[in-house]
Design an enzyme around this catalytic site. Structure first.
Site, PDB file in Angstrom:
ATOM      1  N   ALA A 146       0.831  -1.205   0.000  1.00 41.80           N
ATOM      2  CA  ALA A 146       0.000   0.000   0.000  1.00 41.80           C
ATOM      3  C   ALA A 146       0.868   1.258   0.000  1.00 41.80           C
ATOM      4  O   ALA A 146       0.563   2.244  -0.692  1.00 41.80           O
ATOM      5  CB  ALA A 146      -0.926  -0.006   1.218  1.00 41.80           C
ATOM      6  N   GLU A 165      10.757   3.410   5.534  1.00 40.22           N
ATOM      7  CA  GLU A 165      10.580   1.966   5.725  1.00 40.22           C
ATOM      8  C   GLU A 165      11.520   1.507   6.829  1.00 40.22           C
ATOM      9  O   GLU A 165      12.724   1.705   6.747  1.00 40.22           O
ATOM     10  CB  GLU A 165      10.864   1.222   4.424  1.00 40.22           C
ATOM     11  CG  GLU A 165      10.968  -0.288   4.562  1.00 40.22           C
ATOM     12  CD  GLU A 165       9.793  -0.955   5.269  1.00 40.22           C
ATOM     13  OE1 GLU A 165       8.655  -0.775   4.842  1.00 40.22           O
ATOM     14  OE2 GLU A 165      10.048  -1.659   6.291  1.00 40.22           O
ATOM     15  N   ASN A 173       4.641  -7.512   4.233  1.00 41.75           N
ATOM     16  CA  ASN A 173       3.949  -8.790   4.028  1.00 41.75           C
ATOM     17  C   ASN A 173       3.596  -8.996   2.565  1.00 41.75           C
ATOM     18  O   ASN A 173       3.445 -10.125   2.105  1.00 41.75           O
ATOM     19  CB  ASN A 173       2.639  -8.823   4.825  1.00 41.75           C
ATOM     20  CG  ASN A 173       2.872  -9.158   6.277  1.00 41.75           C
ATOM     21  OD1 ASN A 173       3.911  -9.692   6.634  1.00 41.75           O
ATOM     22  ND2 ASN A 173       1.900  -8.817   7.104  1.00 41.75           N
ATOM     23  N   THR A 174       3.428  -7.888   1.857  1.00 45.19           N
ATOM     24  CA  THR A 174       2.951  -7.991   0.474  1.00 45.19           C
ATOM     25  C   THR A 174       3.888  -8.845  -0.373  1.00 45.19           C
ATOM     26  O   THR A 174       3.448  -9.632  -1.205  1.00 45.19           O
ATOM     27  CB  THR A 174       2.814  -6.574  -0.125  1.00 45.19           C
ATOM     28  OG1 THR A 174       1.991  -5.801   0.736  1.00 45.19           O
ATOM     29  CG2 THR A 174       2.207  -6.616  -1.510  1.00 45.19           C
ATOM     30  N   GLY A 178       1.165 -14.927  -1.964  1.00 45.60           N
ATOM     31  CA  GLY A 178       1.203 -15.856  -3.096  1.00 45.60           C
ATOM     32  C   GLY A 178       1.022 -15.176  -4.443  1.00 45.60           C
ATOM     33  O   GLY A 178       1.222 -15.794  -5.477  1.00 45.60           O
ATOM     34  N   ARG A 420     -11.852 -18.981   4.445  1.00 44.13           N
ATOM     35  CA  ARG A 420     -10.602 -19.237   5.161  1.00 44.13           C
ATOM     36  C   ARG A 420     -10.843 -19.545   6.647  1.00 44.13           C
ATOM     37  O   ARG A 420     -10.186 -20.415   7.213  1.00 44.13           O
ATOM     38  CB  ARG A 420      -9.682 -18.029   5.020  1.00 44.13           C
ATOM     39  CG  ARG A 420      -9.145 -17.911   3.613  1.00 44.13           C
ATOM     40  CD  ARG A 420      -8.246 -16.725   3.421  1.00 44.13           C
ATOM     41  NE  ARG A 420      -7.469 -16.905   2.193  1.00 44.13           N
ATOM     42  CZ  ARG A 420      -6.490 -16.121   1.809  1.00 44.13           C
ATOM     43  NH1 ARG A 420      -6.154 -15.064   2.536  1.00 44.13           N
ATOM     44  NH2 ARG A 420      -5.833 -16.351   0.688  1.00 44.13           N
ATOM     45  N   HIS A 534      -3.527 -12.318   8.653  1.00 41.48           N
ATOM     46  CA  HIS A 534      -3.897 -10.946   8.267  1.00 41.48           C
ATOM     47  C   HIS A 534      -4.774 -10.342   9.362  1.00 41.48           C
ATOM     48  O   HIS A 534      -5.759 -10.955   9.764  1.00 41.48           O
ATOM     49  CB  HIS A 534      -4.677 -11.002   6.947  1.00 41.48           C
ATOM     50  CG  HIS A 534      -5.010  -9.676   6.350  1.00 41.48           C
ATOM     51  ND1 HIS A 534      -4.416  -9.197   5.201  1.00 41.48           N
ATOM     52  CD2 HIS A 534      -5.869  -8.712   6.734  1.00 41.48           C
ATOM     53  CE1 HIS A 534      -4.905  -8.009   4.905  1.00 41.48           C
ATOM     54  NE2 HIS A 534      -5.802  -7.690   5.831  1.00 41.48           N
ATOM     55  N   LEU A 579      -4.099  -8.036  -1.805  1.00 46.49           N
ATOM     56  CA  LEU A 579      -3.267  -7.312  -2.764  1.00 46.49           C
ATOM     57  C   LEU A 579      -4.102  -6.252  -3.469  1.00 46.49           C
ATOM     58  O   LEU A 579      -3.633  -5.140  -3.721  1.00 46.49           O
ATOM     59  CB  LEU A 579      -2.643  -8.290  -3.767  1.00 46.49           C
ATOM     60  CG  LEU A 579      -1.594  -9.233  -3.172  1.00 46.49           C
ATOM     61  CD1 LEU A 579      -1.069 -10.205  -4.225  1.00 46.49           C
ATOM     62  CD2 LEU A 579      -0.435  -8.451  -2.573  1.00 46.49           C
TER      63      LEU A 579
HETATM   64  P1  ADP Z   1       0.344  -3.467   3.351  1.00 42.05           P
HETATM   65  O1  ADP Z   1      -0.068  -4.749   2.704  1.00 42.05           O
HETATM   66  O2  ADP Z   1      -0.717  -2.819   4.092  1.00 42.05           O
HETATM   67  O3  ADP Z   1       1.092  -2.571   2.428  1.00 42.05           O
HETATM   68  P2  ADP Z   1       2.847  -4.535   4.275  1.00 42.05           P
HETATM   69  O4  ADP Z   1       3.078  -5.474   5.377  1.00 42.05           O
HETATM   70  O5  ADP Z   1       3.058  -5.019   2.886  1.00 42.05           O
HETATM   71  O6  ADP Z   1       1.400  -3.930   4.474  1.00 42.05           O
HETATM   72  O7  ADP Z   1       3.783  -3.264   4.442  1.00 42.05           O
HETATM   73  C1  ADP Z   1       3.866  -2.499   5.616  1.00 42.05           C
HETATM   74  C2  ADP Z   1       5.269  -1.936   5.686  1.00 42.05           C
HETATM   75  O8  ADP Z   1       5.345  -0.949   6.707  1.00 42.05           O
HETATM   76  C3  ADP Z   1       6.318  -2.984   6.014  1.00 42.05           C
HETATM   77  O9  ADP Z   1       7.333  -2.958   5.060  1.00 42.05           O
HETATM   78  C4  ADP Z   1       6.808  -2.561   7.392  1.00 42.05           C
HETATM   79  O10 ADP Z   1       8.152  -2.889   7.634  1.00 42.05           O
HETATM   80  C5  ADP Z   1       6.591  -1.069   7.350  1.00 42.05           C
HETATM   81  N1  ADP Z   1       6.505  -0.438   8.685  1.00 42.05           N
HETATM   82  C6  ADP Z   1       5.808  -0.873   9.763  1.00 42.05           C
HETATM   83  N2  ADP Z   1       5.976  -0.042  10.799  1.00 42.05           N
HETATM   84  C7  ADP Z   1       6.797   0.948  10.376  1.00 42.05           C
HETATM   85  C8  ADP Z   1       7.359   2.104  10.995  1.00 42.05           C
HETATM   86  N3  ADP Z   1       7.121   2.382  12.278  1.00 42.05           N
HETATM   87  N4  ADP Z   1       8.165   2.897  10.261  1.00 42.05           N
HETATM   88  C9  ADP Z   1       8.436   2.608   8.964  1.00 42.05           C
HETATM   89  N5  ADP Z   1       7.958   1.527   8.341  1.00 42.05           N
HETATM   90  C10 ADP Z   1       7.140   0.705   9.018  1.00 42.05           C
END
Ligand code: ADP
Length: 597
Positions: A146, A165, A173-174, A178, A420, A534, A579
């Site tokens: 996202a 990040e 998680n993205t 899968g 699920r 999730h 996704l």
């Molecule tokens: P979504 O599917 O909602 O995009 P993801 O798990 O793919 O969620 O991505 C969330 C991202 O945010 C991860 O890469 C995670 O490491 C990052 N994240 C979480 N907390 C923080 C934070 N405090 N500062 C910066 N990045 C963060």
């Protein structure tokens, strides 16, 4: 550490070394156990005449691409710099890191280097850098699906964007998913072929979540999904639809998932990072963990404070707004236990598919600003976890239609095409909450074809993560289940699958999704257990991704998208909708932030 010491012992015993020989210059190789099992990581280590390691190269790694990259790209140089194999693992790539450590230790010991010194933990001393304040139009917290969708979208419209990040890599998680992306194009041949429509996608998403989702958000999700696919394709992302058609992902209930050409969720990040690397005004700062969202005196979100790579303070002031895309909290046992309302227990005994950064950081930051949270107790589990790690990788299924679930008694026990939550509840009721996914060679004609996570069936078999046999009798022996039950279960299933006498009917479990019978050996099976996947609850947003307070007021300048948000998926998320959520709501958040004054 324990694992490392036992590896050291094993390595020295293997090489028959009680006293180590003097190091000899040369190039040495070693293998280690990464995510894909024993020997999945191979390294080559160059030693000079002074016994100094001058180069370490990972020559082969069959762990999931994109997931293992952070370890492969950073650990060898660090090990050369510190002259030890015992360095900190890379978050999100723990298994690959351990595999590299084991492989390097094996190689240096075979080179005659001091095993004790090379297994002594050393840490890089990082000098704290200067505190910095940066300015941008939009700041995004989180470089997952996202977050990067929102960054690209805002930049395409003309905003400057900084993404923070916290991990050493993008993907969250993205990237572990899968790869199933639900989207319906009402006017496509496929919608006609599969009798699908945006409206049916809406109905299934809404009812599949027990009508708990906000209808406006559900409508926003499904009606913008196909546009999201086109946007991704315009950015250069490729999908397999032309050759493979749409597929039904587990819990997706209908064949409407598009599958990227690149494995798992990696294609999204190749696409986003390709855009980011080739455009001005959008940047990602890795190892930068946001801790606070700043608001001005009027209550508008105007920036973010983060801890930077060296422990320094990074402040990003954003003239337009802040997008929170920090993902969920399934990797945070304390939080998931506290919020869980759907399951008997979500303690540490139950593993998770999530990356270690899924700790719910966004919740605390948003709470401070008075944001409202919805349905925090709704947490999705999957019946598809690796028994050792909880991860999705190692899962041999390609789609719902071609496989069945078999318990330890050799019997089917649920509608494998169902929801699920229903499937996971059914799995919890089986002996040891343990099952096998069973399928035939229709999916893997040679065994060298990839699963949805970039692993071939043969690799999984070689690593002991799947079993393969020419007959069901032999497969049952490898699975340690009664052969007569397995055979009866498969024969019954085949009656309903295409060509069987009961073809076209729902079976005793209510299953309606069939395509081909399981009758084409060799046969495959892989074990799976329940795993936390999730967190469906989260911060309350409207259809513009504006964050709302308990009284429904908009917090100006503050947007959220992805797993950190709640109220879209209700009590049970359809497989393939996550996704879609990242793409659709990520883009909306980016667009809304861009137009914020
Ligand atoms: P979504 O599917 O909602 O995009 P993801 O798990 O793919 O969620 O991505 C969330 C991202 O945010 C991860 O890469 C995670 O490491 C990052 N994240 C979480 N907390 C923080 C934070 N405090 N500062 C910066 N990045 C963060």
């Amino acid at each position: 550490m324990k694992r490392f010491l036992s590896i050291l012992l094993a390595v020295t015993m293997l090489l028959g070394m009680t006293t180590l020989a003097a190091a000899e210059a040369g190039t040495y190789t070693g293998t280690g156990k990464g995510f894909a099992g024993d020997g999945s990581v191979e390294v080559s280590v160059t030693v000079d005449e002074n016994g100094v390691v001058t180069d370490i190269t990972v020559t082969n790694c069959t762990d999931t691409p994109g997931v293992c990259d952070a370890a492969v790209n950073t650990l060898p140089a660090l090990m050369v710099e510190l002259q030890t194999a015992n360095v900190d693992v890379v978050g999100g790539a723990t298994f690959t890191s351990e595999g590299i450590k084991e492989a390097v230790l094996t190689a240096v010991v075979s080179a005659g280097l001091d095993a004790v010194s090379w297994s002594t933990k050393k840490e890089k001393v990082v000098e704290k850098g200067e505190d910095v304040t940066l300015t941008t139009d939009v700041v995004v917290i989180g470089g997952g699906g996202a977050g990067l969708a929102s960054a690209v979208q805002a930049n395409q419209l003309g905003s400057s964007v900084i993404v923070l990040e916290k991990m050493g890599k993008v993907g969250g998680n993205t990237i572990l998913a899968g790869g199933a992306l639900n989207a319906v194009n009402d006017r496509s041949e496929q919608a006609i072929q599969y009798n699908d429509s945006v409206e049916w996608h809406y109905q299934q998403t809404f009812s599949g979540g027990d009508y708990q989702g906000d209808p406006v958000l559900v409508h926003t999700l499904v009606s913008n999904a196909w546009d999201g696919v086109q946007w991704l394709m315009d950015l250069g992302m490729e999908f397999q639809d032309d050759t493979a058609g749409l597929f039904t992902v587990t819990g997706g209930l209908w064949p409407r998932a598009h599958k990227p050409v690149e494995v798992a969720g990696t294609g999204f990040f190749t696409t986003y990072m390709n855009y980011i690397d080739t455009h001005e005004g959008v940047e990602v700062m890795l190892n930068t963990c946001a801790t606070e969202i700043l608001v001005d005196e009027s209550g508008k979100a105007v920036g973010v404070v983060a801890t930077g790579e060296t422990g320094n303070t990074v402040t990003v002031m954003a003239s337009k707004g802040v997008i929170v895309a920090t993902g969920g909290f399934a990797a945070n046992v304390e939080l998931r236990t506290a919020f869980n309302t759907q399951w008997a227990d979500l303690g540490a005994d139950i593993k998770s598919t999530n990356h270690p950064g899924a700790t719910g950081d966004g919740i605390k930051m948003l709470q401070k600003l008075g944001a409202d949270f919805v349905q925090m107790g709704n947490i999705q589990l999957l019946p598809l976890g690796d028994p050792e790690t909880g991860a999705l990788s190692g899962n041999i299924e390609h789609d719902v239609e071609t496989r069945i679930f078999i318990n330890k008694e050799g019997n089917r026990f649920t509608n494998e095409g169902g929801r699920r939550d229903d499937m996971t509840n059914a799995l919890f009721a089986q002996t040891d909450s343990y099952m096998w996914i069973v399928m035939d060679s229709d999916t893997y004609p040679t065994g060298d074809e990839l699963n949805n996570f970039g692993e071939t069936a043969n690799q999984l078999v070689a690593a002991g993560r799947a079993v393969k046999a020419d007959t069901l009798e032999e497969l049952a022996v490898l699975m340690n289940v009664p052969a007569e039950n397995l055979i009866a279960a498969v024969e019954d299933f085949n009656q309903y699958a295409q060509g069987g006498a009961k073809s076209g009917e729902a079976d005793a479990f209510g299953r309606t999704l069939f395509s081909t019978p399981i009758d084409n050996g060799p046969f495959y099976a892989a074990a799976r257990v329940p795993t936390v996947h999730h967190t469906m609850g989260g911060v309350r947003i409207n259809e513009l991704c504006q964050v709302l307070t308990e009284s429904g007021e908009i917090i100006p300048g503050l947007y959220a998208a992805g797993e950190v948000t709640g109220g879209i998926h209700g009590s049970n998320r359809l497989g393939g909708n996550a996704l879609t959520d990242t793409v659709v709501f990520g883009r909306i958040a980016g667009e809304s932030a861009h137009y914020e004054k």
